[in-house]
Design a protein around this motif. Structure first.
Motif, short mmCIF file in Angstrom:
data_model
loop_
_atom_site.label_atom_id
_atom_site.label_comp_id
_atom_site.label_asym_id
_atom_site.label_seq_id
_atom_site.Cartn_x
_atom_site.Cartn_y
_atom_site.Cartn_z
N GLU A 73 0.84 -1.21 0.00
CA GLU A 73 0.00 0.00 0.00
C GLU A 73 0.87 1.25 0.00
OE1 GLU A 73 -2.74 2.33 3.21
OE2 GLU A 73 -2.92 0.15 3.17
N THR A 74 1.90 1.27 0.82
CA THR A 74 2.78 2.44 0.93
C THR A 74 3.51 2.71 -0.37
OG1 THR A 74 3.08 2.08 3.30
CG2 THR A 74 4.76 3.39 2.17
N TYR A 75 4.10 1.68 -0.95
CA TYR A 75 4.91 1.87 -2.15
C TYR A 75 4.11 1.90 -3.44
CZ TYR A 75 8.96 2.06 0.70
OH TYR A 75 9.88 2.47 1.63
N SER A 76 2.81 1.80 -3.35
CA SER A 76 1.94 2.00 -4.51
C SER A 76 1.69 3.49 -4.72
CB SER A 76 0.60 1.28 -4.31
OG SER A 76 0.81 -0.10 -4.24
N ARG A 77 2.04 4.29 -3.75
CA ARG A 77 1.82 5.74 -3.83
C ARG A 77 3.00 6.42 -4.52
NH1 ARG A 77 0.76 6.07 2.51
NH2 ARG A 77 -1.18 4.91 2.59
N PRO A 78 2.75 7.59 -5.10
CA PRO A 78 3.85 8.38 -5.68
C PRO A 78 4.86 8.78 -4.58
CG PRO A 78 1.74 9.22 -6.43
CD PRO A 78 1.45 8.21 -5.35
N ALA A 79 6.08 9.05 -4.99
CA ALA A 79 7.18 9.32 -4.05
C ALA A 79 6.86 10.45 -3.07
CB ALA A 79 8.46 9.62 -4.81
N LEU A 80 6.37 11.57 -3.55
CA LEU A 80 6.11 12.68 -2.64
C LEU A 80 4.97 12.38 -1.67
CD1 LEU A 80 6.65 15.86 -4.85
CD2 LEU A 80 8.12 14.94 -3.05
N VAL A 81 4.00 11.60 -2.10
CA VAL A 81 2.91 11.21 -1.19
C VAL A 81 3.48 10.30 -0.10
CG1 VAL A 81 0.71 9.98 -1.03
CG2 VAL A 81 1.15 11.49 -2.97
N ARG A 82 4.34 9.36 -0.47
CA ARG A 82 5.00 8.51 0.53
C ARG A 82 5.79 9.35 1.51
NH1 ARG A 82 6.93 5.39 -3.96
NH2 ARG A 82 9.01 6.23 -3.60
N PHE A 83 6.52 10.32 0.99
CA PHE A 83 7.35 11.19 1.83
C PHE A 83 6.49 11.95 2.84
CE2 PHE A 83 9.51 15.13 2.84
CZ PHE A 83 10.78 14.70 3.18
N VAL A 84 5.42 12.56 2.35
CA VAL A 84 4.54 13.35 3.22
C VAL A 84 3.88 12.47 4.26
CG1 VAL A 84 2.40 14.70 3.26
CG2 VAL A 84 4.15 15.18 1.54
N SER A 85 3.40 11.31 3.86
CA SER A 85 2.74 10.40 4.80
C SER A 85 3.70 9.95 5.89
CB SER A 85 2.19 9.18 4.08
OG SER A 85 1.19 9.55 3.18
N ALA A 86 4.91 9.58 5.51
CA ALA A 86 5.89 9.12 6.49
C ALA A 86 6.31 10.26 7.41
CB ALA A 86 7.11 8.52 5.79
N ALA A 87 6.53 11.43 6.85
CA ALA A 87 6.92 12.59 7.67
C ALA A 87 5.82 12.94 8.66
CB ALA A 87 7.26 13.78 6.78
N ALA A 88 4.58 12.90 8.21
CA ALA A 88 3.45 13.21 9.11
C ALA A 88 3.36 12.17 10.21
CB ALA A 88 2.16 13.28 8.32
N SER A 89 3.56 10.92 9.87
CA SER A 89 3.51 9.85 10.87
C SER A 89 4.61 10.01 11.91
CB SER A 89 3.64 8.50 10.15
OG SER A 89 3.91 7.47 11.06
#
Length: 172
Positions: A73-89
């Protein structure tokens, strides 16, 4: 933590950087290809590693199958979306991490804006043919974005809560 995946990401990043250096003529340090390496490619690498560090904490309570689903699920997202989600978490209790993450996103936005400007690309291409390319305003500004990105990523990865994970999983 899927250490094999992390190892593959680290090896890929090192291969990209070494391969760039091995295939580049002397002046390519002043080319668009170089600028993409220090901004776009570095951002893609960070956006691939950061979620793994975030998932290292989340995944401790998950089964192998649940963790595999979360990775997919995580790596199905575009790179910047992954970055933002991880940073927010990771940054929920660490506002300084979120400040650095916002800076990274502003740099990405600025650089993507430059890449979309054909006249800017032409100027970078033309400048790379001259010895004084690094002093050209367009190249110098983009190179500064690369240095700023490096600084912001260092602030993120070498501060809490990422510092222990960076030390144990990325450095040694």
């Amino acid at each position: 933590m899927p250490r094999f995946l992390l190892n593959d990401l680290l090896r890929y990043w090192r291969t990209v950087t070494v391969d760039y250096q091995a295939k580049s003529p002397a002046r390519s340090m002043y080319s668009l290809r170089y600028l993409k390496l220090i901004v776009s490619r570095k951002l893609t690498f960070a956006a691939s590693v950061l979620p793994l560090l975030a998932l290292a904490e989340e995944g401790k309570q998950l089964s192998v199958d649940e963790f595999a689903d979360l990775l997919y699920e995580t790596y199905s997202r575009p790179a910047l979306v992954r970055f933002v989600s991880a940073a927010a978490s990771l940054g929920a209790d660490h506002p300084e991490l979120m400040t650095s993450a916002k800076q990274v996103l502003m740099i990405a936005d600025q650089f993507n804006g430059l890449l979309g400007d054909q006249s800017w690309r032409d100027k970078i291409d033309e400048a790379s043919r001259h010895d004084d390319a690094k002093e050209q305003d367009e190249f110098a500004a983009a190179h500064r974005l690369g240095r700023d990105l490096q600084g912001s990523l260092e602030e993120m990865f070498f501060a809490e809560p990422l510092l222990p994970l960076t030390r144990s999983l990325l450095v040694f």
